[in-house]
Scaffold this motif. Sequence first.
Motif, short mmCIF file in Angstrom:
data_model
loop_
_atom_site.label_atom_id
_atom_site.label_comp_id
_atom_site.label_asym_id
_atom_site.label_seq_id
_atom_site.Cartn_x
_atom_site.Cartn_y
_atom_site.Cartn_z
N LEU A 167 0.83 -1.21 0.00
CA LEU A 167 0.00 0.00 0.00
C LEU A 167 0.86 1.26 0.00
CD1 LEU A 167 -2.81 1.26 0.00
CD2 LEU A 167 -2.82 1.07 2.50
N THR A 168 1.95 1.28 0.75
CA THR A 168 2.85 2.42 0.78
C THR A 168 3.44 2.67 -0.61
OG1 THR A 168 3.40 1.98 3.08
CG2 THR A 168 4.94 3.37 1.85
N ILE A 169 3.86 1.61 -1.27
CA ILE A 169 4.42 1.72 -2.62
C ILE A 169 3.35 2.21 -3.58
CG2 ILE A 169 5.37 0.40 -4.56
CD1 ILE A 169 6.73 -1.37 -2.30
N ALA A 170 2.14 1.68 -3.49
CA ALA A 170 1.05 2.11 -4.37
C ALA A 170 0.77 3.60 -4.19
CB ALA A 170 -0.21 1.29 -4.08
N LYS A 171 0.73 4.06 -2.94
CA LYS A 171 0.43 5.47 -2.66
C LYS A 171 1.50 6.40 -3.22
CE LYS A 171 -3.13 5.33 0.53
NZ LYS A 171 -4.28 6.04 0.08
N PHE A 172 2.73 5.91 -3.37
CA PHE A 172 3.80 6.70 -3.97
C PHE A 172 3.42 7.16 -5.38
CE2 PHE A 172 7.48 6.69 -6.85
CZ PHE A 172 8.26 7.69 -6.28
N PHE A 173 2.66 6.34 -6.10
CA PHE A 173 2.29 6.63 -7.48
C PHE A 173 0.96 7.40 -7.60
CE2 PHE A 173 5.06 2.94 -7.93
CZ PHE A 173 5.90 3.38 -8.94
N GLU A 174 0.26 7.58 -6.50
CA GLU A 174 -1.09 8.14 -6.56
C GLU A 174 -1.06 9.58 -7.10
OE1 GLU A 174 -4.88 7.29 -3.83
OE2 GLU A 174 -3.18 8.20 -2.78
N ASN A 175 -1.82 9.76 -8.17
CA ASN A 175 -2.04 11.08 -8.76
C ASN A 175 -3.29 10.97 -9.61
OD1 ASN A 175 -1.40 10.10 -11.38
ND2 ASN A 175 0.76 10.49 -11.06
N ARG A 176 -3.49 11.88 -10.55
CA ARG A 176 -4.74 11.84 -11.30
C ARG A 176 -4.85 10.64 -12.23
NH1 ARG A 176 -4.37 14.09 -16.48
NH2 ARG A 176 -2.36 15.02 -16.90
#
Length: 108
Positions: free
Chosen positions: A53-62
């Motif tokens: 989840l931490t790694i996924a959130k690193f990429f979070e944008n539009r």
Amino acid sequence: MKLKRFPKVSIIVPAYNEEKTLKGTVYSLLNWDYPKDKIEILISDDGSRDNTLTIAKFFENRNVRVFTKPNGGKAHALNYGLARCSGELVGCLDADSFVEKNALKEIV
């Protein structure tokens, strides 16, 4: 191949304890030779117990959206993403897989 129209494409990435491979998977999706405003990546974390989840959130944008839910299995994670996507076309990619730069144009 020349496309006359680029439909919006949603790619769902179900992930459970994929901290070792998720980063490479997402980078391969972000590097597609396809208009960036026509790609939506949805990472559906299935209750991972590692740093997925931490790694996924690193990429979070539009263009990359991240969802997390209690563990329920891959099919549930895919359906969770499917209920939240907005593309004309929908695909999925395992969180330990990588795609070639021109793969989406070939598929579309």
